[in-house]
Design a protein around this motif. Sequence first.
Motif, PDB file in Angstrom:
ATOM      1  N   ALA A  24       0.834  -1.202   0.000  1.00 28.27           N
ATOM      2  CA  ALA A  24       0.000   0.000   0.000  1.00 28.27           C
ATOM      3  C   ALA A  24       0.868   1.251   0.000  1.00 28.27           C
ATOM      4  CB  ALA A  24      -0.930  -0.017   1.199  1.00 28.27           C
ATOM      5  N   ALA A  25       1.932   1.265   0.805  1.00 28.02           N
ATOM      6  CA  ALA A  25       2.830   2.419   0.852  1.00 28.02           C
ATOM      7  C   ALA A  25       3.570   2.587  -0.474  1.00 28.02           C
ATOM      8  CB  ALA A  25       3.814   2.267   2.001  1.00 28.02           C
ATOM      9  N   LEU A  26       3.977   1.469  -1.082  1.00 32.26           N
ATOM     10  CA  LEU A  26       4.669   1.533  -2.373  1.00 32.26           C
ATOM     11  C   LEU A  26       3.745   2.121  -3.436  1.00 32.26           C
ATOM     12  CD1 LEU A  26       7.273   0.823  -3.922  1.00 32.26           C
ATOM     13  CD2 LEU A  26       6.252  -1.409  -4.425  1.00 32.26           C
ATOM     14  N   THR A  27       2.476   1.732  -3.405  1.00 36.92           N
ATOM     15  CA  THR A  27       1.508   2.273  -4.358  1.00 36.92           C
ATOM     16  C   THR A  27       1.340   3.779  -4.174  1.00 36.92           C
ATOM     17  OG1 THR A  27       0.335   0.153  -4.415  1.00 36.92           O
ATOM     18  CG2 THR A  27      -0.874   2.109  -5.177  1.00 36.92           C
ATOM     19  N   ARG A  28       1.238   4.222  -2.922  1.00 39.99           N
ATOM     20  CA  ARG A  28       1.079   5.661  -2.651  1.00 39.99           C
ATOM     21  C   ARG A  28       2.302   6.463  -3.092  1.00 39.99           C
ATOM     22  NH1 ARG A  28      -0.454   3.811   2.416  1.00 39.99           N
ATOM     23  NH2 ARG A  28       1.386   4.802   3.379  1.00 39.99           N
ATOM     24  N   SER A  29       3.455   5.826  -3.059  1.00 40.13           N
ATOM     25  CA  SER A  29       4.695   6.535  -3.396  1.00 40.13           C
ATOM     26  C   SER A  29       4.861   6.777  -4.886  1.00 40.13           C
ATOM     27  CB  SER A  29       5.906   5.737  -2.894  1.00 40.13           C
ATOM     28  OG  SER A  29       6.122   4.592  -3.702  1.00 40.13           O
ATOM     29  N   HIS A  30       4.088   6.033  -5.725  1.00 38.61           N
ATOM     30  CA  HIS A  30       4.211   6.095  -7.185  1.00 38.61           C
ATOM     31  C   HIS A  30       5.598   5.662  -7.654  1.00 38.61           C
ATOM     32  CE1 HIS A  30       0.294   8.004  -7.468  1.00 38.61           C
ATOM     33  NE2 HIS A  30       0.674   8.920  -6.589  1.00 38.61           N
ATOM     34  N   LEU A  31       6.287   4.876  -6.834  1.00 34.64           N
ATOM     35  CA  LEU A  31       7.565   4.281  -7.223  1.00 34.64           C
ATOM     36  C   LEU A  31       7.331   2.839  -7.632  1.00 34.64           C
ATOM     37  CD1 LEU A  31       9.879   5.487  -4.293  1.00 34.64           C
ATOM     38  CD2 LEU A  31       9.825   6.422  -6.599  1.00 34.64           C
ATOM     39  N   SER A  32       8.080   2.376  -8.615  1.00 34.84           N
ATOM     40  CA  SER A  32       8.098   0.949  -8.888  1.00 34.84           C
ATOM     41  C   SER A  32       9.022   0.267  -7.887  1.00 34.84           C
ATOM     42  CB  SER A  32       8.584   0.687 -10.316  1.00 34.84           C
ATOM     43  OG  SER A  32       9.960   1.048 -10.430  1.00 34.84           O
ATOM     44  N   ALA A  33       8.955  -1.047  -7.805  1.00 36.14           N
ATOM     45  CA  ALA A  33       9.835  -1.768  -6.881  1.00 36.14           C
ATOM     46  C   ALA A  33      11.314  -1.507  -7.197  1.00 36.14           C
ATOM     47  CB  ALA A  33       9.515  -3.260  -6.902  1.00 36.14           C
ATOM     48  N   PRO A  34      11.740  -1.570  -8.475  1.00 38.67           N
ATOM     49  CA  PRO A  34      13.162  -1.275  -8.759  1.00 38.67           C
ATOM     50  C   PRO A  34      13.536   0.172  -8.437  1.00 38.67           C
ATOM     51  CG  PRO A  34      12.180  -2.509 -10.568  1.00 38.67           C
ATOM     52  CD  PRO A  34      11.051  -2.091  -9.674  1.00 38.67           C
ATOM     53  N   GLN A  35      12.618   1.123  -8.676  1.00 35.24           N
ATOM     54  CA  GLN A  35      12.921   2.523  -8.340  1.00 35.24           C
ATOM     55  C   GLN A  35      13.118   2.704  -6.843  1.00 35.24           C
ATOM     56  OE1 GLN A  35       9.460   4.323 -10.129  1.00 35.24           O
ATOM     57  NE2 GLN A  35      10.595   5.014 -11.940  1.00 35.24           N
ATOM     58  N   LEU A  36      12.319   2.012  -6.039  1.00 35.71           N
ATOM     59  CA  LEU A  36      12.482   2.084  -4.593  1.00 35.71           C
ATOM     60  C   LEU A  36      13.860   1.565  -4.192  1.00 35.71           C
ATOM     61  CD1 LEU A  36      11.420   2.473  -1.683  1.00 35.71           C
ATOM     62  CD2 LEU A  36      10.526   0.131  -1.824  1.00 35.71           C
ATOM     63  N   GLU A  81       9.732   9.983   2.159  1.00 41.02           N
ATOM     64  CA  GLU A  81      10.106  11.086   1.270  1.00 41.02           C
ATOM     65  C   GLU A  81       9.245  11.105   0.012  1.00 41.02           C
ATOM     66  OE1 GLU A  81      14.868  11.259   2.478  1.00 41.02           O
ATOM     67  OE2 GLU A  81      14.214  10.139   0.711  1.00 41.02           O
ATOM     68  N   ALA A  82       8.929   9.923  -0.507  1.00 41.56           N
ATOM     69  CA  ALA A  82       8.162   9.849  -1.751  1.00 41.56           C
ATOM     70  C   ALA A  82       6.686  10.184  -1.547  1.00 41.56           C
ATOM     71  CB  ALA A  82       8.303   8.452  -2.364  1.00 41.56           C
ATOM     72  N   THR A  83       6.131   9.814  -0.386  1.00 43.21           N
ATOM     73  CA  THR A  83       4.703  10.035  -0.141  1.00 43.21           C
ATOM     74  C   THR A  83       4.407  11.354   0.544  1.00 43.21           C
ATOM     75  OG1 THR A  83       4.799   8.893   2.005  1.00 43.21           O
ATOM     76  CG2 THR A  83       4.301   7.555   0.051  1.00 43.21           C
ATOM     77  N   GLY A  84       5.425  11.956   1.183  1.00 41.46           N
ATOM     78  CA  GLY A  84       5.201  13.192   1.910  1.00 41.46           C
ATOM     79  C   GLY A  84       4.546  12.991   3.260  1.00 41.46           C
ATOM     80  N   THR A  85       4.462  11.752   3.709  1.00 39.85           N
ATOM     81  CA  THR A  85       3.919  11.425   5.030  1.00 39.85           C
ATOM     82  C   THR A  85       4.911  10.510   5.751  1.00 39.85           C
ATOM     83  OG1 THR A  85       2.716   9.502   4.167  1.00 39.85           O
ATOM     84  CG2 THR A  85       1.530  11.604   4.252  1.00 39.85           C
ATOM     85  N   THR A  86       4.846  10.493   7.063  1.00 40.43           N
ATOM     86  CA  THR A  86       5.769   9.670   7.829  1.00 40.43           C
ATOM     87  C   THR A  86       5.356   8.202   7.761  1.00 40.43           C
ATOM     88  OG1 THR A  86       6.246  11.482   9.345  1.00 40.43           O
ATOM     89  CG2 THR A  86       6.775   9.254  10.104  1.00 40.43           C
ATOM     90  N   VAL A  87       6.281   7.376   7.310  1.00 43.43           N
ATOM     91  CA  VAL A  87       6.088   5.924   7.261  1.00 43.43           C
ATOM     92  C   VAL A  87       7.170   5.300   8.128  1.00 43.43           C
ATOM     93  CG1 VAL A  87       6.036   3.871   5.796  1.00 43.43           C
ATOM     94  CG2 VAL A  87       5.156   6.045   4.918  1.00 43.43           C
ATOM     95  N   THR A  88       6.797   4.386   9.017  1.00 45.52           N
ATOM     96  CA  THR A  88       7.781   3.736   9.881  1.00 45.52           C
ATOM     97  C   THR A  88       7.946   2.277   9.485  1.00 45.52           C
ATOM     98  OG1 THR A  88       6.187   2.996  11.543  1.00 45.52           O
ATOM     99  CG2 THR A  88       7.051   5.242  11.774  1.00 45.52           C
ATOM    100  N   ALA A  89       9.088   1.721   9.854  1.00 46.30           N
ATOM    101  CA  ALA A  89       9.330   0.304   9.576  1.00 46.30           C
ATOM    102  C   ALA A  89       8.322  -0.578  10.293  1.00 46.30           C
ATOM    103  CB  ALA A  89      10.762  -0.055   9.982  1.00 46.30           C
ATOM    104  N   ASP A  90       7.915  -0.182  11.494  1.00 48.87           N
ATOM    105  CA  ASP A  90       6.921  -0.970  12.230  1.00 48.87           C
ATOM    106  C   ASP A  90       5.592  -1.002  11.498  1.00 48.87           C
ATOM    107  OD1 ASP A  90       8.832  -1.385  14.108  1.00 48.87           O
ATOM    108  OD2 ASP A  90       7.907  -0.197  15.689  1.00 48.87           O
ATOM    109  N   GLU A  91       5.223   0.092  10.849  1.00 53.85           N
ATOM    110  CA  GLU A  91       3.976   0.115  10.087  1.00 53.85           C
ATOM    111  C   GLU A  91       4.056  -0.801   8.869  1.00 53.85           C
ATOM    112  OE1 GLU A  91       2.883   4.775  11.154  1.00 53.85           O
ATOM    113  OE2 GLU A  91       3.531   4.213   9.141  1.00 53.85           O
ATOM    114  N   LEU A  92       5.230  -0.910   8.287  1.00 48.16           N
ATOM    115  CA  LEU A  92       5.382  -1.722   7.080  1.00 48.16           C
ATOM    116  C   LEU A  92       5.447  -3.210   7.384  1.00 48.16           C
ATOM    117  CD1 LEU A  92       8.050   0.420   5.170  1.00 48.16           C
ATOM    118  CD2 LEU A  92       5.594   0.310   4.735  1.00 48.16           C
ATOM    119  N   TRP A  93       6.127  -3.567   8.478  1.00 55.02           N
ATOM    120  CA  TRP A  93       6.397  -4.987   8.727  1.00 55.02           C
ATOM    121  C   TRP A  93       6.079  -5.448  10.143  1.00 55.02           C
ATOM    122  CZ3 TRP A  93      10.464  -2.371   5.895  1.00 55.02           C
ATOM    123  CH2 TRP A  93      10.449  -2.662   4.520  1.00 55.02           C
TER     124      TRP A  93
END
Length: 476
Positions: A24-36, A81-93
């Motif tokens: 979900a965070a990757l989608t919001r960032s508009h980055l592809s997996a390789p770009q990330l 940085e890509a989404t403009g909102t704070t994302v934490t590692a705990d939220e992701l995993w």
Amino acid sequence: MTHSSLRPRPPAASQTAPGTPFTAALTRSHLSAPQLVRAVNVKLEATGLPALHPTTAYNWCTGSMPRSPHVRSLVALTLSEATGTTVTADELWGPSTQPRPVLSAADELLGPRRLPDVLNTAAHWSAETTVHADTQPATPTTLFTAVWDATHQPPSPACAMRHSAPRVEPAMINLLEEHLSSLRHLDDQTGGGPLAQRRVRIALSEVILLLRTSSHTPDVRTRLLHNAAGLSQLGGWMAFDSNLTAAAQRYQLLALRLARAADDTDTVSNILGMLAYQYAATGHPQEALRYATAAVEHAARSLPLVRARALGRLATAHAAAGDIDRFRRTHEECRALITRRTPGDPSCLYYFTDEQLAAETGHALVELATTHHRQTRALLSEASRLLTPHVRQGGVTGYRRSAVLHGIHLARAHLLARDTEATAAVLTHVAAGLAGVQSPRCRALLRALRTRAGRRLRTAGHPHALEAVDRALSST
């Protein structure tokens, strides 16, 4: 060397888990997996850590996570940085076994701070070499607030001599000042690579230790503070050169605190000007104008060269904002002052010569040419005339990194002027000079220009220039 030697195939759409927090965070960032992964690798390589394999993020899309907590933090920072909102590692995993607070670059340097507290904070940073890489950049408002706090704190009063502690003698501070000079010249040659950054951090931690634990006379104490401010400023510049925004902000804020504690207005002005340059270079002209104006105000009673340096930063900010008239007026004021050198000029401005000013002016004219279309040809011609001597001679006069950086601006000027032959010649020259320059920023700018110029140079029969750039960028 990579964190993972596996080379998984990109998963089909049906294999991904679109409901997972990471996806979900990757989608919001508009980055592809390789770009990330490429963005994360910039941060890893800047801190001297091995890069990830380009396909690694596809595994994260199917539910796995990085083994390294440091990589998890960097992924979260990149998505923030890509989404403009704070994302934490705990939220992701999910919660980690050793949770770390998410800090912004300014969090520990906001508000009124006593010098001992500032020194203790800096000592903590030096205890972990990668502590800045997963720190969030401060917002423009927060950073400006921290800068305001730093520049308005009162100078630190002299402390009583601690006779039981080892004493710093003048010979020691002479050695430290020579070391700072050598590190500045190292940066001139190689740029802000991970090894150079590490050397500056070590030197800074040693001076911080002396300030915290040794005894010294008031004069030596002031020189120690000045030295620490210079090292911190250099560390901030190198971090910017490595695209580590948060680390750059932290070290510049620390440098401001140390310089203000020593009542060193010249260094305060220089740091504010450096912040202005960094904002101008990253496409934030209004922020650049704010800091450059503050630099000029702080330098109002300084020596002519200090005032010239601040005005040069203001001219650059006006160019970034597209204001050609204010750029011209400010540049003329700067040029008039730079000739009035004195033996008492700050040692940190050794590099600010007529040749450096010409190169900076040439870069500014290239930026102005992109917004003043009726004057494009004349502006690019003037820019080329000013940039060429520094690009040709900088590498042999001790400014290899600057010659590469301004060579990229010169090649861009020729490309905008549709002179493919001159573009190819300058790119070939820059590629030859890139060996030994570890500046991630220079390499990123060169890579982007090579992509922009590729089709035009091939069509014009200059593929050799592209091949030379590719070889230079592929070397380590």
